[in-house]
Scaffold this motif. Sequence first.
Motif, PDB file in Angstrom:
ATOM      1  N   ILE A  16       0.848  -1.181   0.000  1.00  0.00           N
ATOM      2  CA  ILE A  16       0.000   0.000   0.000  1.00  0.00           C
ATOM      3  C   ILE A  16       0.884   1.232   0.000  1.00  0.00           C
ATOM      4  O   ILE A  16       1.691   1.439   0.900  1.00  0.00           O
ATOM      5  CB  ILE A  16      -0.918   0.029   1.233  1.00  0.00           C
ATOM      6  CG1 ILE A  16      -1.882  -1.172   1.193  1.00  0.00           C
ATOM      7  CG2 ILE A  16      -1.680   1.326   1.321  1.00  0.00           C
ATOM      8  CD1 ILE A  16      -2.877  -1.104   0.080  1.00  0.00           C
ATOM      9  N   ALA A  17       0.743   2.063  -1.033  1.00  0.00           N
ATOM     10  CA  ALA A  17       1.469   3.333  -1.083  1.00  0.00           C
ATOM     11  C   ALA A  17       0.608   4.388  -0.421  1.00  0.00           C
ATOM     12  O   ALA A  17      -0.512   4.619  -0.843  1.00  0.00           O
ATOM     13  CB  ALA A  17       1.772   3.712  -2.521  1.00  0.00           C
ATOM     14  N   LEU A  18       1.120   5.002   0.611  1.00  0.00           N
ATOM     15  CA  LEU A  18       0.323   5.966   1.341  1.00  0.00           C
ATOM     16  C   LEU A  18       0.388   7.327   0.687  1.00  0.00           C
ATOM     17  O   LEU A  18       1.457   7.884   0.501  1.00  0.00           O
ATOM     18  CB  LEU A  18       0.827   6.084   2.789  1.00  0.00           C
ATOM     19  CG  LEU A  18       0.745   4.793   3.612  1.00  0.00           C
ATOM     20  CD1 LEU A  18       1.230   5.070   5.024  1.00  0.00           C
ATOM     21  CD2 LEU A  18      -0.664   4.257   3.630  1.00  0.00           C
ATOM     22  N   PRO A  19      -0.786   7.908   0.310  1.00  0.00           N
ATOM     23  CA  PRO A  19      -0.779   9.248  -0.243  1.00  0.00           C
ATOM     24  C   PRO A  19      -0.152  10.218   0.752  1.00  0.00           C
ATOM     25  O   PRO A  19      -0.345  10.116   1.952  1.00  0.00           O
ATOM     26  CB  PRO A  19      -2.275   9.551  -0.450  1.00  0.00           C
ATOM     27  CG  PRO A  19      -2.934   8.211  -0.478  1.00  0.00           C
ATOM     28  CD  PRO A  19      -2.118   7.322   0.403  1.00  0.00           C
ATOM     29  N   GLY A  20       0.607  11.145   0.232  1.00  0.00           N
ATOM     30  CA  GLY A  20       1.231  12.140   1.089  1.00  0.00           C
ATOM     31  C   GLY A  20       2.658  11.783   1.463  1.00  0.00           C
ATOM     32  O   GLY A  20       3.389  12.610   1.989  1.00  0.00           O
ATOM     33  N   GLY A 350      -4.869  13.832   2.430  1.00  0.00           N
ATOM     34  CA  GLY A 350      -3.479  13.993   2.844  1.00  0.00           C
ATOM     35  C   GLY A 350      -3.377  14.261   4.323  1.00  0.00           C
ATOM     36  O   GLY A 350      -3.749  13.430   5.148  1.00  0.00           O
ATOM     37  N   ASP A 351      -2.893  15.446   4.680  1.00  0.00           N
ATOM     38  CA  ASP A 351      -2.667  15.786   6.084  1.00  0.00           C
ATOM     39  C   ASP A 351      -3.781  16.623   6.684  1.00  0.00           C
ATOM     40  O   ASP A 351      -3.571  17.316   7.692  1.00  0.00           O
ATOM     41  CB  ASP A 351      -1.327  16.510   6.233  1.00  0.00           C
ATOM     42  CG  ASP A 351      -0.155  15.566   6.055  1.00  0.00           C
ATOM     43  OD1 ASP A 351      -0.317  14.359   6.348  1.00  0.00           O
ATOM     44  OD2 ASP A 351       0.911  16.023   5.607  1.00  0.00           O
ATOM     45  N   GLU A 352      -4.966  16.584   6.073  1.00  0.00           N
ATOM     46  CA  GLU A 352      -6.073  17.280   6.711  1.00  0.00           C
ATOM     47  C   GLU A 352      -7.361  16.473   6.602  1.00  0.00           C
ATOM     48  O   GLU A 352      -7.542  15.653   5.701  1.00  0.00           O
ATOM     49  CB  GLU A 352      -6.256  18.699   6.172  1.00  0.00           C
ATOM     50  CG  GLU A 352      -6.732  18.818   4.766  1.00  0.00           C
ATOM     51  CD  GLU A 352      -6.959  20.286   4.386  1.00  0.00           C
ATOM     52  OE1 GLU A 352      -7.059  21.157   5.274  1.00  0.00           O
ATOM     53  OE2 GLU A 352      -7.035  20.557   3.189  1.00  0.00           O
ATOM     54  N   ILE A 353      -8.214  16.719   7.571  1.00  0.00           N
ATOM     55  CA  ILE A 353      -9.539  16.110   7.624  1.00  0.00           C
ATOM     56  C   ILE A 353     -10.536  17.179   7.213  1.00  0.00           C
ATOM     57  O   ILE A 353     -10.443  18.337   7.643  1.00  0.00           O
ATOM     58  CB  ILE A 353      -9.843  15.611   9.047  1.00  0.00           C
ATOM     59  CG1 ILE A 353      -8.728  14.699   9.549  1.00  0.00           C
ATOM     60  CG2 ILE A 353     -11.190  14.897   9.092  1.00  0.00           C
ATOM     61  CD1 ILE A 353      -8.653  14.620  11.065  1.00  0.00           C
ATOM     62  N   LEU A 354     -11.498  16.804   6.388  1.00  0.00           N
ATOM     63  CA  LEU A 354     -12.532  17.721   5.931  1.00  0.00           C
ATOM     64  C   LEU A 354     -13.886  17.235   6.436  1.00  0.00           C
ATOM     65  O   LEU A 354     -14.194  16.045   6.345  1.00  0.00           O
ATOM     66  CB  LEU A 354     -12.553  17.795   4.397  1.00  0.00           C
ATOM     67  CG  LEU A 354     -11.228  18.136   3.712  1.00  0.00           C
ATOM     68  CD1 LEU A 354     -11.371  18.002   2.199  1.00  0.00           C
ATOM     69  CD2 LEU A 354     -10.761  19.541   4.083  1.00  0.00           C
ATOM     70  N   VAL A 355     -14.688  18.161   6.949  1.00  0.00           N
ATOM     71  CA  VAL A 355     -16.018  17.828   7.446  1.00  0.00           C
ATOM     72  C   VAL A 355     -17.006  18.837   6.871  1.00  0.00           C
ATOM     73  O   VAL A 355     -16.858  20.045   7.092  1.00  0.00           O
ATOM     74  CB  VAL A 355     -16.086  17.851   8.985  1.00  0.00           C
ATOM     75  CG1 VAL A 355     -17.501  17.512   9.460  1.00  0.00           C
ATOM     76  CG2 VAL A 355     -15.076  16.872   9.583  1.00  0.00           C
ATOM     77  N   THR A 356     -17.985  18.347   6.130  1.00  0.00           N
ATOM     78  CA  THR A 356     -18.997  19.251   5.594  1.00  0.00           C
ATOM     79  C   THR A 356     -19.954  19.679   6.708  1.00  0.00           C
ATOM     80  O   THR A 356     -20.207  18.937   7.655  1.00  0.00           O
ATOM     81  CB  THR A 356     -19.791  18.598   4.453  1.00  0.00           C
ATOM     82  OG1 THR A 356     -20.430  17.399   4.930  1.00  0.00           O
ATOM     83  CG2 THR A 356     -18.879  18.246   3.289  1.00  0.00           C
ATOM     84  N   ASP A 357     -20.480  20.886   6.557  1.00  0.00           N
ATOM     85  CA  ASP A 357     -21.400  21.476   7.542  1.00  0.00           C
ATOM     86  C   ASP A 357     -22.527  22.125   6.748  1.00  0.00           C
ATOM     87  O   ASP A 357     -22.534  23.334   6.513  1.00  0.00           O
ATOM     88  CB  ASP A 357     -20.632  22.504   8.383  1.00  0.00           C
ATOM     89  CG  ASP A 357     -21.426  23.036   9.568  1.00  0.00           C
ATOM     90  OD1 ASP A 357     -22.622  22.712   9.678  1.00  0.00           O
ATOM     91  OD2 ASP A 357     -20.844  23.779  10.382  1.00  0.00           O
ATOM     92  N   PRO A 358     -23.496  21.314   6.274  1.00  0.00           N
ATOM     93  CA  PRO A 358     -24.493  21.859   5.347  1.00  0.00           C
ATOM     94  C   PRO A 358     -25.321  22.998   5.915  1.00  0.00           C
ATOM     95  O   PRO A 358     -25.640  23.948   5.185  1.00  0.00           O
ATOM     96  CB  PRO A 358     -25.362  20.639   5.005  1.00  0.00           C
ATOM     97  CG  PRO A 358     -25.017  19.592   6.003  1.00  0.00           C
ATOM     98  CD  PRO A 358     -23.643  19.868   6.471  1.00  0.00           C
ATOM     99  N   ASN A 359     -25.669  22.947   7.185  1.00  0.00           N
ATOM    100  CA  ASN A 359     -26.492  24.017   7.743  1.00  0.00           C
ATOM    101  C   ASN A 359     -25.754  25.344   7.807  1.00  0.00           C
ATOM    102  O   ASN A 359     -26.376  26.414   7.792  1.00  0.00           O
ATOM    103  CB  ASN A 359     -26.974  23.637   9.144  1.00  0.00           C
ATOM    104  CG  ASN A 359     -28.043  22.568   9.112  1.00  0.00           C
ATOM    105  OD1 ASN A 359     -28.598  22.256   8.059  1.00  0.00           O
ATOM    106  ND2 ASN A 359     -28.337  21.977  10.266  1.00  0.00           N
ATOM    107  N   ALA A 360     -24.429  25.305   7.864  1.00  0.00           N
ATOM    108  CA  ALA A 360     -23.622  26.534   7.886  1.00  0.00           C
ATOM    109  C   ALA A 360     -23.027  26.848   6.518  1.00  0.00           C
ATOM    110  O   ALA A 360     -22.289  27.830   6.385  1.00  0.00           O
ATOM    111  CB  ALA A 360     -22.504  26.414   8.917  1.00  0.00           C
ATOM    112  N   ALA A 361     -23.330  26.025   5.504  1.00  0.00           N
ATOM    113  CA  ALA A 361     -22.841  26.233   4.140  1.00  0.00           C
ATOM    114  C   ALA A 361     -21.313  26.375   4.106  1.00  0.00           C
ATOM    115  O   ALA A 361     -20.771  27.302   3.509  1.00  0.00           O
ATOM    116  CB  ALA A 361     -23.508  27.446   3.493  1.00  0.00           C
TER     117      ALA A 361
END
Length: 396
Positions: A16-20, A350-361
């Motif tokens: 497994i090649a790890l992205p980043g 990569g080195d960050e986590i993304l979380v959507t927040d639909p009510n806050a757009a």
Amino acid sequence: MNLNHPIFRATLLAGIALPGAAHADDVSIWRAFVADQAQGMVSVIDLETGEIAETFALEGPASLYATSSGEHVFAVQGNANIVQAIDTGIAIDDHGDHGDIDITEPALLDTAIEGQYPVHFVEHHGQIALFFDQDGATKIIDESDFGTAEPRIVTAGAPHHGVAAAYGDYVLITEPHPEDPSNLPVGINVLDANDQQIGDTYACPGLHGEASSGNLLAIACDTVLLMVTDSADGPQITHLPYGEDLPEGKSSTLLGGVGIQYFLGNYGADRVVLIDPHQQAFRLVDLPTRRVHFAVDSVRPQFAYIFTEDGNLHRLNTLSGEISATLPLTEPYSMDGHWSDPRPRIAVAGDEILVTDPNAAQIHRIDAVTFEPSGTIAVDGLPMGIVVAGGSGAVH
């Protein structure tokens, strides 16, 4: 990282090649693809600039799936009876000791696959199986052939909420409930290249949920998991029963570990379960409140992330089975209401986590190393579903 934890031993995946994991002279790029909950719209975000680089109009609201190659994002639009694909504009050619990267603009492909109520998307070794519930059939095509070849169509016998997976010339496909196909499927059939069934149906009452980790495909049932492996004679299926010490319950959503071979599933509204397929071990993790979404980390394989309805993001150590950190992130999102109501979703780039927040757009950015907020990105509408594509490589 303790890979020989006495209670939960994880197995490293080979190759497994790890992205980043980039060389100093490599170019790195990450793009996020975000689907609106109410409209047929996908926004493409350049995570380097934090700006929306492109917006694509679809036929209807979509669930998004990124392929393992990272070259395409498939937009499954159940209510619009269509599956469309987006070229991510990122192609990485793995040469073992390094990778070459080719970067172009993202593009919505002209070709689409139509059918009645597509729901499940399963990729296995570059073969994509799309299941259309109201047709009771799957359409299978190689990722590289999308847009240039007709898909293989395999029927399951009756319309139902099913799933399929391609294994070379073989196909796994669900067996509908015999008395009432509107109920969940009761098993899995293995079909050969001529769409003829091989052997008996593998019992899997209440079948719902599947995921891959390395060379294993797990399928969730009421009382067991079906574990599928490749062989020269086609896919081989064994049963992995839930541990006798587990309380009454089941998994119906599974994720597969990358870098470490394990599965993470739901188990009731306020628990998740870590599954070690080799030790046949199940480890329950209690959550402070009901679970909204969860995701695994392919770069830091000892971690997974769980968002709960109190607005908190939790970091789960998949080796110890413990919540190692909690980050307050959004206003509360109740799990009461319809399953498809706008609620946050998680992706790792990569080195960050993304979380959507639909009510806050907006989308929250979290530094994956420090587990601290690093910014937000505004997205009009109700940004909900999110997948990412990217990595590092040399540009020639």
